[in-house]
Write an enzyme that holds these catalytic residues in place. Structure first.
Site, PDB file in Angstrom:
ATOM      1  N   GLU A  14      41.124  33.436  33.541  1.00 13.27           N
ATOM      2  CA  GLU A  14      40.223  32.587  34.603  1.00 13.27           C
ATOM      3  C   GLU A  14      39.181  34.028  35.671  1.00 13.27           C
ATOM      4  O   GLU A  14      40.068  34.918  36.246  1.00 13.27           O
ATOM      5  CB  GLU A  14      40.992  31.977  35.576  1.00 13.27           C
ATOM      6  CG  GLU A  14      41.301  30.416  34.956  1.00 13.27           C
ATOM      7  CD  GLU A  14      41.988  29.618  36.028  1.00 13.27           C
ATOM      8  OE1 GLU A  14      41.985  28.386  35.587  1.00 13.27           O
ATOM      9  OE2 GLU A  14      42.053  29.860  37.109  1.00 13.27           O
ATOM     10  N   CYS A  15      38.118  33.669  35.637  1.00 14.84           N
ATOM     11  CA  CYS A  15      37.349  34.570  36.440  1.00 14.84           C
ATOM     12  C   CYS A  15      37.528  36.167  36.145  1.00 14.84           C
ATOM     13  O   CYS A  15      37.168  36.701  35.293  1.00 14.84           O
ATOM     14  CB  CYS A  15      37.257  34.160  37.812  1.00 14.84           C
ATOM     15  SG  CYS A  15      36.133  34.705  39.018  1.00 14.84           S
ATOM     16  N   ALA A  16      38.244  36.875  37.008  1.00 19.67           N
ATOM     17  CA  ALA A  16      38.825  38.137  36.632  1.00 19.67           C
ATOM     18  C   ALA A  16      39.273  38.242  35.309  1.00 19.67           C
ATOM     19  O   ALA A  16      38.869  39.327  34.775  1.00 19.67           O
ATOM     20  CB  ALA A  16      39.555  38.637  37.529  1.00 19.67           C
TER      21      ALA A  16
ATOM     22  N   SER B 120      37.352  31.715  31.205  1.00 19.69           N
ATOM     23  CA  SER B 120      36.270  31.033  31.879  1.00 19.69           C
ATOM     24  C   SER B 120      35.924  31.662  33.340  1.00 19.69           C
ATOM     25  O   SER B 120      36.966  32.086  33.756  1.00 19.69           O
ATOM     26  CB  SER B 120      36.557  29.589  31.886  1.00 19.69           C
ATOM     27  OG  SER B 120      35.699  29.049  32.799  1.00 19.69           O
TER      28      SER B 120
END
Length: 491
Positions: free
Chosen positions: A367-369, A461
């Site tokens: 997620e993200c990072a 994502s």
């Protein structure tokens, strides 16, 4: 046990909610200092943050000596806020809940008859039945603060505004004038904090620098906040007004992830796994969860749920650690990889191992990072290359809740499943990956948006989700990791 993840028993904790008329008023300083001062005074304090903020709970955790947790009715649903609160307050006699933005600020664009916007501090205060203490930045205020307080006290009859803490007061005379104004509207002043230079925690593009990154300076900052609040706030008055009449069982991670009809968590033999929905049974799979300075955005409940379903969770730091021995599944949460790209890129052994494991089918939840870590590069620094895109830092902050639908079957979600998530980043992918998008939603302009990557056993994502709202995803991920571990000698 029950399917919504509510178990039995919890210490009932009285609570106060720390709110403000607007962002930047000093909520984090007051909330963190109050947690530390009450802890110092002998209370067992449970710290909470309203909304999807990952940074403030880190400072709360330093002050309380226990994990800071989030209460977000947008991500988890209103029905889970009280059970999650009771779970997080277990063993404590007092809870301090820091609000988000202004008292009534919440999700934008939703139509409600309730004055409190969905996900707002006021919304959570009403769900908990807890009193609100309003932190007012006194700079520029005089007698007119009475009108401000009158408006906040009467805007929503369901919110109990119980007192005021004045922040950044300029002088004794200024304090006298402000106290008289508060008295006019019948609100007690519980504390008055003077203006102090150098107290604020350093910030950057996404807010405060996380406590993990700030290290000893974070501890020093929390100590300074604690000293300030202990000296200038009436702790006895705060404790006297605290309450939270929520009843019912606490949320239970085991109840959340195990099939209640066949759940055997209390009798499950050590070293075994049983996830009835997905037929998992056998040795506990090792789930490696990235931590350290670059991966600080995550929910405490995530690790608890992974462990409850039978995983052995091992936290490691991608800045310098190898992948833990026998890893069968990898979780890469959010954080600030763009701030540590050079050091992440220097750990070439780990990057090669992650890339090889992903190609072999090891389940990866990013997620993200985590998404950025899997790209070819971030700001020119070569990374894992699992996702065929490059990332760079941008000038525009992408921020907000998303009503997303899974576009592909994956190790977490089935195509068509819906979830509420949250985006919070200033990086972006330079080019769209060739792999199928993980999520789809409609933007504020009504246009369809495809985001993330779902390919093989990799789900990556920008969207942050709360695991308590998606227990089936946790079961599937652990099941996939267990299957991967059985099929080969784990990495």
């Amino acid at each position: 046990m029950s399917r919504c993840g509510v178990g039995q028993g919890s210490t009932v904790s009285a609570a106060v909610v720390i709110a403000a008329p607007a962002s930047g008023s000093g909520k984090t300083t007051v909330a963190t200092g109050l947690i530390g001062a009450l802890q110092r005074a002998g209370h067992r304090v449970a710290p909470f943050k309203v909304g999807p903020d990952y940074i403030d709970p880190g400072y709360h955790g330093v002050a309380a000596g226990r994990p800071g947790r989030n209460l977000d009715p947008v991500l988890v649903g209103t029905q889970l806020v009280a059970p999650l609160y009771r779970h997080g307050a277990r063993g404590c006699d007092l809870a301090v809940v820091e609000g988000v933005m202004g008292l009534f600020d919440g999700r934008i664009g939703e139509q409600h008859t309730d004055p409190a916007a969905e996900g707002s501090t006021a919304h959570v205060a009403k769900l908990l039945g807890a009193p609100v203490i309003l932190v007012v930045d006194a700079r520029g205020h005089s007698q007119s603060v009475a009108a401000l307080l009158h408006g906040f006290a009467t805007f929503d009859s369901g919110v109990r505004l119980a007192g005021v803490i004045l922040n950044r007061v300029g002088s004794e005379r200024h304090d006298e004038v402000l106290r008289a104004a508060c008295e006019r509207v019948g609100l007690p002043v519980l504390g008055s904090l003077p203006r102090l230079a150098g107290l604020e925690v350093p910030s950057r593009h996404l807010g405060l620098i996380p406590a993990v990154e700030h290290g000893p300076a974070a501890v020093a900052a929390v100590t300074a906040m604690t000293d300030l609040v202990a000296a200038h706030v009436d702790l006895h008055a705060v404790v006297a007004l605290a309450r939270s009449p929520v009843t019912g069982p606490a949320w239970d991670p085991a109840a959340a992830v195990l099939d209640p009809d066949r759940a055997e968590s209390s009798e499950r033999p050590a070293g075994s796994v049983r996830v009835t929905d997905d037929g998992v049974d056998g040795p506990r799979p090792v789930i490696a969860m990235a931590g350290g300075a670059a991966f600080t955005f995550g929910y405490t409940e995530h690790r608890e749920m992974l462990a409850a379903v039978g995983a052995h969770v091992v936290v490691f730091d991608p800045l310098h650690d190898p992948l833990p021995t026998h890893t069968a599944g990898l979780v890469l949460p959010g954080g600030f990889p763009e701030e540590h790209a050079a050091q992440l890129a220097a750990n070439r052994g780990l990057l090669r191992t992650v890339a090889q494991a992903a190609r072999r089918g090891m389940p990866v939840h990013a997620e993200c990072a985590g998404l950025l870590y899997l790209t070819r590069s971030v700001e020119g620094h070569s990374l894992a290359g699992v996702v065929d895109a490059d990332a760079e830092f941008g000038s525009r902050l992408v921020l907000g809740y998303r009503d997303a639908v899974a576009l592909e079957d994956s190790v977490l979600w089935k195509a068509g499943e819906r979830v509420r998530g949250h985006e919070f980043h200033r990086t972006h992918l330079v080019s769209a990956p060739s792999a199928p998008a993980a999520w789809g939603w409609r933007g504020s302009d009504g246009q369809r948006v495809g985001e993330g990557v779902a390919v093989g056993a990799v789900h990556a994502s920008y969207l942050h989700t709360h695991p308590a709202a998606t227990p089936a995803a946790i079961r599937r991920f652990v099941a996939a990791a267990a299957a991967y571990g059985r099929a080969r000698v784990p990495t």
